[in-house]
Design a protein around this motif. Structure first.
Motif, PDB file in Angstrom:
ATOM      1  N   ILE A 263       7.379 -23.724   2.517  1.00 23.13           N
ATOM      2  CA  ILE A 263       7.302 -23.858   1.053  1.00 23.13           C
ATOM      3  C   ILE A 263       6.477 -25.038   0.695  1.00 23.13           C
ATOM      4  O   ILE A 263       6.661 -26.122   1.228  1.00 23.13           O
ATOM      5  N   ASN A 264       5.595 -25.155  -0.263  1.00 21.90           N
ATOM      6  CA  ASN A 264       4.898 -26.320  -0.609  1.00 21.90           C
ATOM      7  C   ASN A 264       5.051 -26.842  -1.977  1.00 21.90           C
ATOM      8  O   ASN A 264       4.300 -27.878  -2.406  1.00 21.90           O
ATOM      9  N   ASN A 265       6.109 -26.244  -2.592  1.00 23.23           N
ATOM     10  CA  ASN A 265       6.311 -26.770  -3.900  1.00 23.23           C
ATOM     11  C   ASN A 265       7.786 -26.872  -4.154  1.00 23.23           C
ATOM     12  O   ASN A 265       8.012 -26.188  -5.354  1.00 23.23           O
ATOM     13  N   LEU A 266       8.342 -27.668  -3.462  1.00 21.79           N
ATOM     14  CA  LEU A 266      10.009 -27.839  -3.693  1.00 21.79           C
ATOM     15  C   LEU A 266      10.156 -28.640  -4.920  1.00 21.79           C
ATOM     16  O   LEU A 266       9.358 -29.408  -5.265  1.00 21.79           O
ATOM     17  N   GLY A 303       8.156 -40.277   1.065  1.00 24.17           N
ATOM     18  CA  GLY A 303       7.340 -39.908   0.134  1.00 24.17           C
ATOM     19  C   GLY A 303       8.398 -39.853  -0.831  1.00 24.17           C
ATOM     20  O   GLY A 303       8.342 -40.231  -2.055  1.00 24.17           O
ATOM     21  N   ALA A 304       9.866 -39.355  -0.539  1.00 18.11           N
ATOM     22  CA  ALA A 304      10.936 -39.382  -1.448  1.00 18.11           C
ATOM     23  C   ALA A 304      11.205 -40.637  -2.120  1.00 18.11           C
ATOM     24  O   ALA A 304      11.443 -41.003  -3.217  1.00 18.11           O
ATOM     25  N   THR A 305      11.167 -41.785  -1.214  1.00 20.64           N
ATOM     26  CA  THR A 305      11.922 -43.180  -1.422  1.00 20.64           C
ATOM     27  C   THR A 305      10.852 -43.978  -2.288  1.00 20.64           C
ATOM     28  O   THR A 305      11.083 -44.578  -3.245  1.00 20.64           O
ATOM     29  N   PHE A 306       9.576 -44.077  -1.928  1.00 20.54           N
ATOM     30  CA  PHE A 306       8.486 -44.777  -2.549  1.00 20.54           C
ATOM     31  C   PHE A 306       7.492 -44.277  -3.350  1.00 20.54           C
ATOM     32  O   PHE A 306       6.764 -44.839  -3.789  1.00 20.54           O
ATOM     33  N   GLY A 307       7.943 -42.781  -3.592  1.00 20.79           N
ATOM     34  CA  GLY A 307       6.989 -42.154  -4.619  1.00 20.79           C
ATOM     35  C   GLY A 307       5.710 -42.197  -4.218  1.00 20.79           C
ATOM     36  O   GLY A 307       4.761 -41.876  -4.972  1.00 20.79           O
ATOM     37  N   TYR A 308       5.375 -41.825  -2.874  1.00 18.69           N
ATOM     38  CA  TYR A 308       3.962 -41.289  -2.534  1.00 18.69           C
ATOM     39  C   TYR A 308       4.152 -40.014  -2.784  1.00 18.69           C
ATOM     40  O   TYR A 308       5.046 -39.338  -2.779  1.00 18.69           O
ATOM     41  N   ASP A 309       2.943 -39.372  -2.581  1.00 21.13           N
ATOM     42  CA  ASP A 309       2.842 -37.974  -2.626  1.00 21.13           C
ATOM     43  C   ASP A 309       3.670 -37.236  -1.291  1.00 21.13           C
ATOM     44  O   ASP A 309       3.849 -37.789  -0.249  1.00 21.13           O
ATOM     45  N   TYR A 310       4.621 -36.207  -1.664  1.00 18.77           N
ATOM     46  CA  TYR A 310       5.382 -35.701  -0.700  1.00 18.77           C
ATOM     47  C   TYR A 310       4.332 -34.595   0.182  1.00 18.77           C
ATOM     48  O   TYR A 310       3.343 -34.362  -0.191  1.00 18.77           O
ATOM     49  N   SER A 311       4.912 -34.452   1.253  1.00 12.71           N
ATOM     50  CA  SER A 311       4.184 -33.697   2.311  1.00 12.71           C
ATOM     51  C   SER A 311       4.164 -32.327   1.727  1.00 12.71           C
ATOM     52  O   SER A 311       5.231 -31.817   0.993  1.00 12.71           O
ATOM     53  N   SER A 312       3.135 -31.507   1.965  1.00 10.22           N
ATOM     54  CA  SER A 312       3.120 -30.475   1.466  1.00 10.22           C
ATOM     55  C   SER A 312       2.719 -29.198   2.242  1.00 10.22           C
ATOM     56  O   SER A 312       1.551 -29.404   3.070  1.00 10.22           O
ATOM     57  N   PHE A 313       3.576 -28.412   2.691  1.00 11.33           N
ATOM     58  CA  PHE A 313       3.401 -27.754   3.854  1.00 11.33           C
ATOM     59  C   PHE A 313       2.627 -26.213   3.567  1.00 11.33           C
ATOM     60  O   PHE A 313       2.990 -25.822   2.575  1.00 11.33           O
ATOM     61  N   VAL A 314       1.774 -26.077   4.413  1.00 12.34           N
ATOM     62  CA  VAL A 314       0.850 -24.814   4.194  1.00 12.34           C
ATOM     63  C   VAL A 314       0.810 -23.958   5.033  1.00 12.34           C
ATOM     64  O   VAL A 314       0.369 -22.877   5.111  1.00 12.34           O
ATOM     65  N   CYS A 323      10.932 -24.584  18.935  1.00 14.08           N
ATOM     66  CA  CYS A 323      10.051 -25.711  18.097  1.00 14.08           C
ATOM     67  C   CYS A 323       8.972 -25.204  17.277  1.00 14.08           C
ATOM     68  O   CYS A 323       8.563 -24.050  17.397  1.00 14.08           O
ATOM     69  N   TYR A 324       9.081 -25.880  16.330  1.00 18.86           N
ATOM     70  CA  TYR A 324       7.791 -25.306  15.554  1.00 18.86           C
ATOM     71  C   TYR A 324       7.110 -26.551  14.696  1.00 18.86           C
ATOM     72  O   TYR A 324       7.508 -27.574  14.824  1.00 18.86           O
ATOM     73  N   PHE A 325       5.769 -26.052  14.662  1.00 18.21           N
ATOM     74  CA  PHE A 325       4.736 -27.332  13.929  1.00 18.21           C
ATOM     75  C   PHE A 325       4.436 -26.895  12.846  1.00 18.21           C
ATOM     76  O   PHE A 325       4.030 -25.816  12.571  1.00 18.21           O
ATOM     77  N   ILE A 326       4.555 -27.714  11.763  1.00 18.10           N
ATOM     78  CA  ILE A 326       4.234 -27.557  10.566  1.00 18.10           C
ATOM     79  C   ILE A 326       3.017 -28.127   9.956  1.00 18.10           C
ATOM     80  O   ILE A 326       3.070 -29.592  10.287  1.00 18.10           O
ATOM     81  N   LEU A 327       1.974 -27.681   9.240  1.00 16.35           N
ATOM     82  CA  LEU A 327       0.885 -28.282   8.997  1.00 16.35           C
ATOM     83  C   LEU A 327       0.996 -28.552   7.349  1.00 16.35           C
ATOM     84  O   LEU A 327       1.520 -28.045   6.625  1.00 16.35           O
ATOM     85  N   ASP A 328       0.885 -30.093   7.384  1.00 19.47           N
ATOM     86  CA  ASP A 328       0.796 -30.652   5.901  1.00 19.47           C
ATOM     87  C   ASP A 328      -0.355 -30.813   5.362  1.00 19.47           C
ATOM     88  O   ASP A 328      -1.256 -31.475   6.050  1.00 19.47           O
TER      89      ASP A 328
END
Lengths: 509, 206
Positions: A263-266, A303-314, A323-328
């Motif tokens: 999901i890339n738009n929580l 990203g959540a604490t300091f207001g940077y952009d959140y990771s966006s999983f694609v 094990c899984y590898f997620i691309l951001d």
């Protein structure tokens, strides 16, 4: 948005005087001839780190090194805005969207087959965005522009097409543009389509529409709900965002036929509730992802604490042992998690150095995870990352543990600890094997170092039992003896007092 | 001997708060020195708890624990409460003097020592599943102390129940106000110091 920290390794501190430098230069030339992974490490265009128990980024040795790329030169024809990559044991499959074709490449990137048409020459593909290959080698293409899924055999010969689902659930006015497609072991076909937020579109093996699967739940905060339904005016409501469920950005079928969906738009509500940006769906659409980690699976925590952009999983790719590898896309990072949802390592970044991404869209793993392939939509190339010894030990330890090979797993974890003594994961893993072997004391020590309270508690309960069994009888005997002694002393005192009283009495009289 | 007896009296106070706090003041069965001992022990307890609780129940990162911060926090809260309580009660016909308030609150802290100190030892003997007991007892310690502080205030100032509740609320507000004013002063004073030092520098460099 600003980068968090500009992290580059420098070799500045290693530079000595000019004489030394000349000798070093000579050595360096010699070294280049025997270049191995450890030499390249310092020049990697990214850092590798993982999140520890306290949610801090802890740097660690590289798990994967940038090993080169596959671009138009290697393939022999340029890619144009490619959007999906599929890797099986022998080949790479690229959905070359801009050129309206699918390319089948060898592992080195040499072009083997080019698929540009469906039934015949008069029926070309149009901006296909998804490609998937089954165990038998059948190629499924999500032909986005033509609103259909096309199936080919392993040689690239057309087999059939699956068009728009026949259903009243999707209104006729709604366009149907499939972007990603996967097929599970039972032949069920799952499709992500633009604008369809009821979940994945599911077809059976015959290509008949079965329904929607794994729809995400809408979470609305109490305040929003009350405000929206009872207090706001019609005019206000019209201007409000409609609350719609999140859509999946990508899907992956693992060896157990479970579907990983990113999901890339929580929504911010989901984030506050600690929701993860990935799911593992079983065939009924229930999320069965294991979540034993300390933190939600959302990529970078900061990203959540300091207001940077959140990771966006694609995109996501999973191994056979969970094990899984997620691309951001945001930072161009690859987040690896173990089967418990605990951060293994994070590497990669967006940038302009060789080995940096511009717009990563898809990730693929080679069969034994020795290589990771990342497709870049803007640079039109495939990046190749090669596993290091450290990464190999780490993944092997988890794999062996998963297979039940405690001995092998212990060996691998010890290797991991040699290379990275900060690895909480390794301590926990080592502790688990001690736990199964019955070395509870050692297990407790390891779990404490690994900050794993859950397993520590388990080991401790066994250890306590052991201690109790050893000392309980002794303790009971000791207590009994003590009581006996006290009782005797009292008796003797009483007797003496009595004797004394009697003597007193006798003397008086 | 007298001091020891006054220490021992705390056991009567915590089990018979109404009677105990009344006698504490009226019959002089407690003393300020004993109360201060309890405050010191409370500080010690909280420090020991932070550093020495077993791994399973220790939420603190040992390497980052600063005991001095906790000591100052406890002492600050204690003093703030007493001062704020004294300020409010002297406006509201309270019969207690500053010394009485100090003594009562000091004695009221005892359940924290009584329960939470042994809990540190207990934490080494229980697993996470049995943790409910640990947390419940930890909570009981604070709840008990809160009740004792309430009763202590009531008895020291000879208040009715309703008036005590009201006083306690006002006291908490008062603590906030004192803190605010304190910070304000701190800020202003540091500004003044900067101002003076700047002037001094300017004069010197002319």
């Amino acid at each position: 948005m600003g980068r968090k920290k500009e992290r580059f390794y420098t070799k500045k501190h290693q530079r000595g005087s000019s004489a030394v430098r000349i000798r070093k230069a000579a050595l360096l030339t010699a070294a280049i001839l025997f270049l191995d992974a450890s030499e390249v490490r310092a020049d990697m265009p990214y850092d590798t780190y993982s999140y520890n128990y306290w949610g801090e980024e802890v740097k660690e040795p590289h798990s994967y090194l940038y090993a080169g790329m596959i671009s138009g030169d290697e393939i022999g024809t340029d890619l144009s805005y490619p959007s999906d990559l599929f890797v099986d044991d022998q080949r790479l499959y690229v959905a070359d969207t801009g050129n309206s074709r699918v390319l089948v490449l060898s592992m080195d990137g040499a072009l083997e087959t080019e698929i540009g048409f469906a039934k015949n020459e008069a029926d070309p593909l149009k901006n296909p965005q998804g490609v998937f290959v089954t165990e038998e080698g059948h190629i499924y293409v999500a032909d986005t522009g033509n609103s259909r899924i096309v199936e080919y055999d392993s040689a690239g010969n057309y087999l059939r097409e699956i068009g728009r689902p026949v259903t009243t659930l999707i209104p006729d006015t709604q366009e149907y543009s499939p972007t990603r497609v996967v097929v599970d072991g039972a032949g069920r076909i799952y499709v992500i389509a633009y604008g369809i937020n009821m979940g994945l579109v599911e077809f059976n093996g015959e290509g008949e529409f079965q329904g929607f699967m794994g729809a995400t739940q809408v979470s609305v905060s109490m305040f929003t709900y009350i405000w929206k339904n009872y207090f706001s005016t019609q005019a206000q409501q019209d201007r409000m965002e409609t609350i719609i469920p999140t859509e999946y950005s990508n899907i992956f079928v693992d060896n157990e036929n479970f579907i990983y969906a990113t999901i890339n738009n929580l929504s911010s509500e989901d984030r506050e509730a600690g929701a993860d940006a990935i799911r593992r769906l079983n065939p009924t659409g229930t999320d069965i992802l294991r979540r034993l980690g300390q933190y939600p699976i959302i990529g970078d925590l900061e990203g959540a604490t300091f207001g940077y952009d959140y990771s966006s999983f694609v995109d996501v790719a999973a191994t056979d042992y969970g094990c899984y590898f997620i691309l951001d896309e945001t930072d161009g990072k690859i987040f690896a998690y173990d089967y418990d949802g605990i951060s293994l390592f994070v590497f990669g970044r967006n940038g302009i150095r060789a080995g940096n991404f511009q717009k990563p869209v898809s990730i693929g793993l080679s069969g034994d995870e020795s290589r990771i392939y990342v497709l870049d939509n803007t640079l039109n190339r495939i990046f190749v990352f090669q596993i290091t010894d450290y990464g190999r030990h780490l993944l092997d330890a988890i794999r062996l543990n998963n297979m039940g090979d405690a001995e092998g797993s212990t060996r691998e974890w010890q290797e991991v600890l040699k290379l990275n003594s900060n690895s909480e994961l390794a301590y926990t893993g080592l502790g688990k094997t001690y736990l199964t072997e019955g070395n509870y004391k050692e297990a407790m020590e390891c779990f404490e170092l690994g900050n794993s309270k859950k397993y520590y508690s388990k080991a401790f309960s066994y250890y306590r039992k052991e201690v109790m069994e050893t000392y309980l009888t002794k303790a009971v005997i000791a207590a009994a003896v003590l009581f006996l002694v006290i009782w005797l002393i009292r008796r003797i005192r009483r007797y003496r007092r009595w004797v004394g009283e009697v003597r007193c009495y006798m003397q008086k009289n | 001997m007298l001091y020891a007896e006054k220490l021992k009296y705390v056991f009567y106070v915590i089990f018979h708060p109404a009677d105990g706090f009344w006698d504490l003041k009226r019959e002089k069965r407690g003393s300020l020195s004993a109360a201060l001992t309890f405050v010191a022990l409370t500080v010690l307890t909280l420090g020991i708890e932070k550093l020495n609780t077993a791994f399973l129940f220790n939420e603190n990162r040992i390497s980052e624990v600063n005991v001095m911060v906790d000591v100052i926090t406890v002492l600050l809260v204690f003093t703030l409460w007493c001062v704020a309580n004294w300020c409010t009660t002297s406006l509201m016909d309270g019969k207690g003097r500053m010394k009485d308030i100090f003594t009562a609150i000091g004695y009221a802290l005892f359940p924290i020592i009584l329960i939470r100190l042994p809990l540190v030892l207990v934490s080494f003997c229980i697993t996470a599943e049995e943790g409910a007991f640990y947390y419940i007892f930890g909570f009981i310690a604070y709840a008990w102390t809160a009740i004792l502080i309430f009763m202590g205030t009531m008895m020291t100032h000879e208040y009715s129940l309703g008036k005590t509740v009201f006083t306690c609320i006002i006291t908490v507000l008062g603590m906030g106000i004192i803190l605010f004013i304190g910070l304000l002063f701190f800020n202003v004073i540091s500004e003044i110091i900067v101002f003076v030092s700047t002037i001094y520098k300017e004069v010197r460099f002319r």
